[in-house]
Write an enzyme that holds these catalytic residues in place. Structure first.
Site, PDB file in Angstrom:
ATOM      1  CB  SER A  11       6.685  -8.325 -26.840  1.00 49.75           C
ATOM      2  OG  SER A  11       6.905  -7.438 -26.026  1.00 49.75           O
ATOM      3  CB  SER A  37       7.687  -8.576 -22.800  1.00 48.50           C
ATOM      4  OG  SER A  37       6.714  -9.220 -23.605  1.00 48.50           O
ATOM      5  CE  LYS A  40       6.057 -12.715 -22.797  1.00 50.57           C
ATOM      6  NZ  LYS A  40       5.768 -11.787 -23.618  1.00 50.57           N
TER       7      LYS A  40
END
Length: 495
Positions: A182, A158, A78
């Site tokens: 998330s 997210s 990420k």
């Protein structure tokens, strides 16, 4: 072996050990899949040179018989994790051009375990969002579709890029972070497994901060076994992170017996929300029956302060964000606005932050600054902290009564279309976190397991919440649920 990118971590690890394939072949399969999947906008910084170099080194380690379980396995990282020499932007314009000179502890742990980094994954800007629509790179798009409808859907947020990449077999697994859901919400939206470990289990050092008392890294994988393998590699005590727990990291995979006879699973009555879709209600009831059939004892429990969790979260998280994001000022690194004649330092800060931060980040920074301001600190921030303590006490009380894990829905709906929520009141989007934020406020481990599909064929997840530091036990309960649910659906390829 064909379709190597479709393997999970455990299968690929076993194939590497047997000599049926090599890390270089696995990595090449994933790099080809990534290049063919630009329509998903999941990978935003590709690192094929690093990937091939690490894959070759991993093959040498495997040959030499010195190979930990993640050795040679290609994964995505990420964009919130700092990776040395590779852009690490947290999907924000304000960090444009930032290439850290250091590696986050989690990505370093994975590299030390021989994992192969394929590149950086899309996300909501500074991890603020539930649909991956606040990214400077544009939206990440789910590989799933509703029946024959071409509407692009959100992979959740997210960690939307991580979820899309794993679900579309672009990588074997990916890192995510979870501040209010998330990891678990995008995992539920895309039919994969995601675990947020106990706060302090994974180091936060080198992960771009959103809300420091809530953020926690975790794996997003194709199965519960894969989550156990990757979580163990990610965890460690880290003196560089004052909140990192100095506890030994267990062998999480060894805990996966699937035997939950005699375990007590709690069903919280407060999670029955008004207007909850019938399909979510039915899936939850089915999950309850699956756990019962596997030998667990099911009890109804009460978590009375649940209804205050979202308001408390949306005071605490923005407050911490406004403090953490004060460092992005255009002075040392990242984006700096062009200044006019006569502009001073204040104008430089104002223009840089106005240009560098997107609308959602600006909204949350303003909310956070407001709740921390002199006249409102006690009315909002202090009160939210007290509520948080009550929410944690609710869980402590339930676990003290002998409950081993708590079963809830992971999300209040299946994935929705991109743009369907953003034009509405932002609170509608915030309601997506209703089942997940309590876990962050209490610092507990939580896992989302794919358990069914809705009438349009979209995945739905169930969440299990565990006792602090007992991720092994939680993963074993999730393993039993996964086996009972038998979820095997995959998105039909359109990209």
């Amino acid at each position: 072996m064909s379709d190597l990118n479709k393997l999970g971590l455990a299968e690929a690890r076993d194939a590497l050990r047997k000599g049926d394939t090599t890390s270089v072949e696995l990595t090449e399969a994933c790099l080809s899949a990534i290049d063919a999947a630009d329509a998903l906008n999941a990978f935003v910084h590709k690192t094929p040179e690093i990937a091939m170099e690490r894959a070759k080194a991993a093959d040498e380690r495997i040959k030499a018989g010195d190979a930990p379980s993640m050795c040679g396995l290609p994964i995505g990282i990420k964009d919130l994790f700092c990776t040395k020499g590779v852009p690490s932007q947290a999907a924000s314009r304000i960090l444009e051009g930032f290439k850290p000179e250091y590696e986050s502890t989690v990505s370093q742990n994975l590299a030390d375990a021989g994992a192969v980094m394929l590149g950086k994954l899309n996300m909501d800007e500074f991890a603020m969002g539930s649909s991956n629509e606040t990214s400077v790179y544009g939206n990440a798009i789910s590989p799933w579709r509703r029946g024959n409808d071409d509407t692009p859907l959100t992979p959740g947020g997210s960690s939307g890029g991580s979820a899309a990449a794993v679900a579309a077999d672009l990588c074997l697994a990916a890192t995510g972070t979870d501040t209010g859901g998330s990891i678990r919400q995008p995992a539920a939206f895309t039919g994969i497994t995601g675990i947020k470990p106990t706060y302090g289990r994974c180091s936060r050092w080198g992960i771009v901060a959103f809300a420091s008392s809530l953020d926690q890294a975790g794996p997003m994988t194709k199965s519960v076994r894969d989550a156990a393998i990757m979580l163990e590699a990610m965890c460690s005590h880290d003196p560089k992170d004052s909140t990192s727990a100095d506890l030994p990291v267990p062998d999480f995979e060894a805990a996966l017996t699937g035997d939950i006879k005699g375990k007590t699973i709690g069903i919280p009555r407060e999670y029955r929300m008004d207007g909850m879709p019938d399909e979510i209600e039915a899936l939850w009831a089915e999950g309850r029956k699956m756990m019962e059939d596997a030998g667990a004892k099911i009890v109804d429990i009460s978590l009375p302060h649940t209804k205050y969790a979202l308001p408390a979260y949306y005071v605490i998280a923005p407050a911490e964000a406004s403090s953490n994001l004060a460092r992005y000022d255009g002075v040392r690194y990242g984006h700096r606005a062009k200044l006019s004649q006569g502009d001073g330092i204040t104008e430089m800060y104002e223009k840089t932050r106005a240009e560098g931060f997107g609308a959602e980040v600006q909204r949350r920074v303003m909310v956070g600054t407001y709740v921390l301001s002199a006249g409102f600190y006690d009315a909002y921030y202090n009160r939210a902290r007290k509520v948080r303590a009550l929410i944690k006490k609710d869980f402590d009380d339930v676990f003290a009564q002998g409950v081993d894990a708590i079963l809830t829905p992971a999300t209040p709906s299946a994935s929705f279309g991109l743009g369907e929520m953003t034009d509405a009141d932002p609170v509608q989007m915030y309601l997506n976190d209703v089942f997940t934020v309590t876990v962050n406020l209490a610092g507990l481990p939580g896992v989302s397991v794919p358990a069914g599909v809705d009438k349009q064929g979209l995945p739905l997840g169930l969440q299990l919440i565990g006792r602090p530091w007992e991720e092994g036990d939680l993963l074993n309960s999730a393993f039993a649920l996964e086996r009972a649910a038998g979820f095997v659906a995959k998105p039909a390829k359109w990209w």
